[in-house]
Enzyme design. Sequence first.
Site: not given
Length: 419
Positions: A22-23, A115, A120, A306, A398
């Site tokens: 994803k990243n 968030c 952020r 993460d 997500r």
Amino acid sequence: MDKILVHGGQRLSGSIRVSGSKNSALPILAACLLTKEPCIIRHVPDLSDVHYMLQILSHMGAEVERASGTVTVRAEKIKTVAPYDIVRKMRASVCVLGPLLGREKEATVSLPGGCVIGDRPIDLHLRGFEALGAAVRVECGNVKVFAARLKGQTINLRGKFGSTVLGTDNVMMAAVLAEGVTTIEGAAAEPEVVDLANFLNAMGAKIEGAGTRRIVIEGVEELHGAEHSVIPDRIEAGTFMVAAAIAGSRVTLRRVVPDHLKAISDALIQAGFGIETARDTLTVVGNGKPKPVELVTEPYPNFPTDMQAQMCALLCEGEGISVVTESVFPQRFMHVAELKRMGAQITLEGASAVIKGVERLSGAPVMASDLRASAALVLAGLRASGVTEVNRVYHIDRGYESIDDKLNGIGAQIERVKV
Ligand code: EPZ
């Protein structure tokens, strides 16, 4: 809003194919804005964050086609404004700033909100753009950047919490079309930054040093279309490694880059688990409870933030006392209160979670919050007694492609219930 019911106590064994990162996919899709020519990106994961990025590209005038895991982007003519109602859904939208500034010398993007893992900021991104000659204005919740021309500079992107991943990506994407040479000191060295640099070089950019703290970019006149396959998702892989440690006997992950997983493997070996690697596979050999460990999250190649919540879930049912310290997002402990609802014994001391292992967690209704905290609750439910009900599963979708199907494929008993 779906919810997930995890029936605890199943032993996991078998193999799982890991999806594209994803990243890595998000900044690479944004980088397609840097050329009028078509770009073909393969191994793009089927995630809601990716759908949001494709919506943003379409809204900005790019033609976007998706055929299973392959996305084609044609950004012949583009607008330079990314509106709030799309950007607010995903903070990573901020990485369209760099390519828009690079190609069109202007961009207006809604400021990313905070968030649950903390504030952020994007001050380092903006510092980089200003160093390249851009003027930056923040007004009505938008950040506007514009420049008559972009001129290469030496820029230090190191912040209070270390390097910035998307900040490095953004400055790199603006600098590839700047005049002269840009040197980014204190750059992020994550594999996803390297993947983006490899894609940009395939488009005709001249970038050296990606993967180190010092990236040198020689500006070019224009970029052309390119094809690229996104690297495997090391955080999805790490999440399944922890699942195997919690409830597995022997679980193999396919299509991984073992080197990207070294810090996670080291942490599991330290906790007493076996790790076997081959060219593009990694096997975790579970053998009961984890030994106590002390972990600190830090930028790559160290233990990733993460993976912090997932490791906390593992250590809840361990021996002795473990300490997990969060140095990247010090507030990133939304999972702790929910794990305590399952019987975990965790106390927060500043940016550290002190975890006293218990015999077994007990299933309970829990609330998903941020993407990785939600995944951690699913992992905790794998070995807990009874059923763990994870609500607001959209957080998980997500960043994880069918996490329930993948875990059920190795013996978990997980139901997705439409609410
Ligand atoms: C990327 O976010 C990842 N997201 C995050 O993954 C990951 O947790 C993070 O990097 C750290 O590895 C994507 O790649 C889409 P940072 P990013 O800028 O780039 C501070 C997930 O779960 N900072 O590296 O936004 C910041 O507050 C997500 O997949 C500034 O102070 O993170 C943080 O404390 C969550 N000023 C630290 O630096 C800035 O201008 C690292 O943030 C930028 C960041």
